[in-house]
Write an enzyme that holds these catalytic residues in place. Structure first.
Site, PDB file in Angstrom:
ATOM      1  N   GLY A  57       0.852  -1.184   0.000  1.00 30.76           N
ATOM      2  CA  GLY A  57       0.000   0.000   0.000  1.00 30.76           C
ATOM      3  C   GLY A  57       0.885   1.229   0.000  1.00 30.76           C
ATOM      4  O   GLY A  57       2.067   1.135   0.281  1.00 30.76           O
ATOM      5  N   CYS A  84       5.328  -6.217   1.452  1.00 36.11           N
ATOM      6  CA  CYS A  84       5.693  -4.792   1.517  1.00 36.11           C
ATOM      7  C   CYS A  84       4.981  -4.129   2.703  1.00 36.11           C
ATOM      8  O   CYS A  84       5.264  -4.446   3.840  1.00 36.11           O
ATOM      9  CB  CYS A  84       5.409  -4.103   0.186  1.00 36.11           C
ATOM     10  SG  CYS A  84       6.194  -2.471   0.102  1.00 36.11           S
ATOM     11  N   TYR A  85       4.028  -3.234   2.435  1.00 32.37           N
ATOM     12  CA  TYR A  85       3.303  -2.606   3.549  1.00 32.37           C
ATOM     13  C   TYR A  85       2.721  -3.685   4.462  1.00 32.37           C
ATOM     14  O   TYR A  85       2.769  -3.575   5.687  1.00 32.37           O
ATOM     15  CB  TYR A  85       2.178  -1.711   3.018  1.00 32.37           C
ATOM     16  CG  TYR A  85       1.406  -1.005   4.100  1.00 32.37           C
ATOM     17  CD1 TYR A  85       1.807   0.229   4.569  1.00 32.37           C
ATOM     18  CD2 TYR A  85       0.287  -1.614   4.685  1.00 32.37           C
ATOM     19  CE1 TYR A  85       1.118   0.859   5.600  1.00 32.37           C
ATOM     20  CE2 TYR A  85      -0.408  -0.991   5.715  1.00 32.37           C
ATOM     21  CZ  TYR A  85       0.014   0.253   6.153  1.00 32.37           C
ATOM     22  OH  TYR A  85      -0.670   0.867   7.178  1.00 32.37           O
ATOM     23  N   HIS A 172       8.373  -7.313  -3.697  1.00 29.15           N
ATOM     24  CA  HIS A 172       7.096  -7.587  -4.365  1.00 29.15           C
ATOM     25  C   HIS A 172       7.204  -8.842  -5.233  1.00 29.15           C
ATOM     26  O   HIS A 172       7.588  -8.749  -6.399  1.00 29.15           O
ATOM     27  CB  HIS A 172       6.687  -6.392  -5.238  1.00 29.15           C
ATOM     28  CG  HIS A 172       6.221  -5.225  -4.445  1.00 29.15           C
ATOM     29  ND1 HIS A 172       4.918  -5.083  -4.023  1.00 29.15           N
ATOM     30  CD2 HIS A 172       6.886  -4.158  -3.962  1.00 29.15           C
ATOM     31  CE1 HIS A 172       4.799  -3.971  -3.320  1.00 29.15           C
ATOM     32  NE2 HIS A 172       5.980  -3.395  -3.264  1.00 29.15           N
ATOM     33  N   GLU A 174       4.934 -10.373  -6.663  1.00 27.03           N
ATOM     34  CA  GLU A 174       3.917 -10.372  -7.720  1.00 27.03           C
ATOM     35  C   GLU A 174       4.379  -9.649  -8.981  1.00 27.03           C
ATOM     36  O   GLU A 174       3.740  -9.753 -10.029  1.00 27.03           O
ATOM     37  CB  GLU A 174       2.608  -9.744  -7.208  1.00 27.03           C
ATOM     38  CG  GLU A 174       2.609  -8.238  -7.014  1.00 27.03           C
ATOM     39  CD  GLU A 174       3.226  -7.768  -5.688  1.00 27.03           C
ATOM     40  OE1 GLU A 174       3.973  -8.549  -5.057  1.00 27.03           O
ATOM     41  OE2 GLU A 174       2.982  -6.611  -5.305  1.00 27.03           O
ATOM     42  N   VAL A 229     -13.506  -8.272 -26.652  1.00 23.16           N
ATOM     43  CA  VAL A 229     -13.347  -9.605 -26.078  1.00 23.16           C
ATOM     44  C   VAL A 229     -14.361  -9.891 -24.961  1.00 23.16           C
ATOM     45  O   VAL A 229     -14.905 -10.993 -24.869  1.00 23.16           O
ATOM     46  CB  VAL A 229     -11.887  -9.844 -25.600  1.00 23.16           C
ATOM     47  CG1 VAL A 229     -11.426  -8.791 -24.628  1.00 23.16           C
ATOM     48  CG2 VAL A 229     -11.719 -11.231 -25.010  1.00 23.16           C
ATOM     49  N   ASP A 230     -14.643  -8.911 -24.120  1.00 22.66           N
ATOM     50  CA  ASP A 230     -15.480  -9.203 -22.945  1.00 22.66           C
ATOM     51  C   ASP A 230     -16.898  -9.615 -23.342  1.00 22.66           C
ATOM     52  O   ASP A 230     -17.410 -10.638 -22.877  1.00 22.66           O
ATOM     53  CB  ASP A 230     -15.547  -7.991 -22.003  1.00 22.66           C
ATOM     54  CG  ASP A 230     -14.161  -7.537 -21.572  1.00 22.66           C
ATOM     55  OD1 ASP A 230     -13.211  -8.330 -21.722  1.00 22.66           O
ATOM     56  OD2 ASP A 230     -14.028  -6.399 -21.105  1.00 22.66           O
ATOM     57  N   LYS A 369      -8.982 -10.145 -16.748  1.00 21.79           N
ATOM     58  CA  LYS A 369      -8.942 -10.132 -18.213  1.00 21.79           C
ATOM     59  C   LYS A 369      -8.175 -11.330 -18.776  1.00 21.79           C
ATOM     60  O   LYS A 369      -8.592 -11.932 -19.773  1.00 21.79           O
ATOM     61  CB  LYS A 369      -8.259  -8.835 -18.669  1.00 21.79           C
ATOM     62  CG  LYS A 369      -8.363  -8.574 -20.139  1.00 21.79           C
ATOM     63  CD  LYS A 369      -9.562  -7.725 -20.401  1.00 21.79           C
ATOM     64  CE  LYS A 369      -9.702  -7.274 -21.805  1.00 21.79           C
ATOM     65  NZ  LYS A 369     -10.868  -6.389 -21.947  1.00 21.79           N
TER      66      LYS A 369
END
Ligand code: XMP
Length: 513
Positions: A57, A84-85, A172, A174, A229-230, A369
């Site tokens: 964050g 992290c945070y 991080h 991710e 696409v959606d 997505k």
């Protein structure tokens, strides 16, 4: 919620990173949901998570009102991973120490494992590059834990309390720039939490089908197709579930890209044999736009015309109580959490009016997505649709500066097709967030053959982005730009110059209008 799956909750401490974390967890085939940090602990636990991840964050744990979590979470018997945070919060709440050391780290940072028994950093080489983004640093690990890694500006770059399953990483995992970041998630999900990897594309499709079936029963369903696409994946899923009960409506505004309407026809009418209403409304949209140059007026007129057209079609479908929408999980998270159904108007497909009495069917509302694309492929949708770059609702009208006329549309459509074709051939189409042509309202002098020309320039725009909130102009290879420029000038009548837009967002926007 998908109760049959082991679930890991990501508590959102206010960075975009929460979504990325949840995506990484799902890539490991474990179901994950983002929850607002205000969610009461009892509610978190009621979801019976196998693990809880506290996200990064933007705040410092030391500022007044810094976001926090009920410390009872640490004794709830659920493994915790702070990132992290989140890691700093764990340290602070469990008798560790977080200080503003003045040694903040931002970007790629070398990190050294200091404990060979580490679970999260097992197997990897002791040295690796990780992505850091912190001002404060953990200077003492929480009581009962061991320090498992250090970095130049982070004496406690990772810690583990293996007995009580409390873990923290300052970096991080991710972010793709972190080496072996996926391994950190794998270790946490499978070795620590004991999750089962059941969140597969097949299970996503099966569950979506069951949910749609339960919702609509034998009733008729309408789905607006945009060419994107959606809506295409949503329609394909619903069609697979209810077959003939579904009617798709495709409004051709005349503002679409070359071949887009044909592609919708080909895919939905011929390949899937969907009951398709193809409304050819270009004349109507173009008449409504005559003399309109202001971008917001263009948007308003297009939006209103779209509603009118859709209403007329819907009048014939009055016995259909359900309307399919391609709402995605990020739309829901960004509008205030999974329990908040208001969607950013931007994403509200076609901006249909409230008084249309449809109940919404949203088979993608749990999905990111990349998951939507994966199941689109699995459902047999063509690559062109599944990987299509985002395209604004008002279409080419906001890429023609000034008056939108049939001639100018034709010019832009051809130029845009050259850009798309060359970007695809260069293998860059999927990497770019968007790449397209813009037709400004000025003319420029040129020379072709032995004559002077006085015609229009085309601007090529290509950007990379994660979410369209910010974007960077794409460093396209010069040879590619040269091919695009020479093809546009040779193939598109009325164009004598090509420029490349090197503005990022901010300060520019992605679109020109
Ligand atoms: P900007 O130009 O604001 O665009 O940087 C951000 C993203 O939104 C798309 N965009 C729109 N999408 N209706 C839409 O559905 C619109 O009026 C609209 N305007 C911009 C744009 O293509 C980019 O992906």
């Amino acid at each position: 919620m998908a109760p049959q799956h082991d679930t890991v909750l990501v508590v959102d401490f206010g960075a975009q990173y929460a979504q990325l974390i949840a995506r990484r967890v799902r890539e490991a085939r474990v179901y994950s949901e983002i929850v607002p940090r205000s969610t009461p602990l009892a509610e978190l636990l009621a979801r019976r998570p196998r693990g809880i991840i506290l996200s990064g964050g933007p705040a410092s744990v030391h500022v007044d009102g810094a976001p926090s979590i009920d410390p009872a979470v640490y004794d709830a018997g659920v493994p915790i991973l702070g990132i992290c945070y989140g890691a700093q919060l764990v340290a602070l709440q469990l008798d560790g120490e977080v200080q503003r050391t003045g040694g903040g780290e931002y970007g790629r940072t070398p990190m050294t494992r200091t404990d060979a028994a580490s679970v999260l950093l097992a197997d990897a080489p002791a040295e690796r590059t990780v992505w850091m983004s912190h001002g404060d640093a953990i200077t003492r690990a929480p009581s009962g834990s061991v320090v498992t890694a250090r970095a130049p500006g982070a004496p406690v770059a990772a810690f583990e309390d293996r007995d009580r399953a409390r873990y923290g990483v300052q970096f991080h995992p991710e972010v793709i720039h972190t080496e072996r970041g996926a391994d950190v998630f794998h270790a946490f999900l499978f070795d620590v939490c004991g999750c089962r990897p059941t969140w597969t594309h097949t299970s996503i499709i099966d569950e979506a089908i069951a949910a749609v079936r339960a919702q609509v029963g034998e009733a008729r369903v309408v789905c607006g197709l945009s060419g994107g696409v959606d809506s295409a994946v949503a329609a394909a899923l619903v069609h697979k579930t209810v077959g003939d009960q579904l009617t798709c409506v495709f409004v051709d505004t005349g503002l679409l890209r070359l071949g887009e309407a044909d592609q919708v026809e080909e895919t939905f009418r011929r390949q899937f044999q969907v009951d398709l209403v193809h409304v050819k409304a270009a004349d109507r949209f173009l008449s409504a736009l005559v003399g309109v140059t202001d971008p917001e007026r263009k948007r308003k007129i297009i939006g209103e015309t779209f509603i009118r057209v859709f209403e007329e079609v819907a009048a014939d479908l009055a016995d259909a109580p359900y309307l399919v929408q391609g709402t995605l999980y990020p739309d829901i998270v960004e509008s205030g959490g999974a329990d908040n159904a208001t969607i950013k108007s931007h994403h509200n497909v076609g901006g249909l009016p409230d008084d249309m009495q449809f109940e919404l069917v949203e088979p993608l509302r749990n999905l990111f997505k990349d998951e939507v694309r994966a199941i689109g492929e699995e459902l047999g949708l063509p690559e062109e649709i599944v990987w299509r770059q985002p395209f604004p609702g008002p279409g080419l009208a906001v890429r023609i500066i000034g008056d939108v006329t049939p001639d100018r549309l034709e010019t832009l459509r051809q130029a845009d097709d050259v850009v798309t074709d060359e970007v695809r051939r260069a293998g860059l189409y999927r990497e770019l967030w968007q790449s397209f042509a813009v037709l400004p309202a000025v003319r420029t002098v040129g020379v072709m053959g032995d004559g002077r020309t006085y015609e229009y320039p085309v601007v090529v725009r290509a950007v990379t982005s994660e979410d369209a909130m910010t974007a960077d102009w794409a460093r396209l290879p010069h040879e590619l730009l040269e091919r695009i420029a020479s093809r546009i000038i040779n193939e598109v009548p009325g164009v004598n110059r090509v420029a490349y837009d090197i503005t990022s967002k901010p300060p520019g926007t992605i679109e020109w209008e």
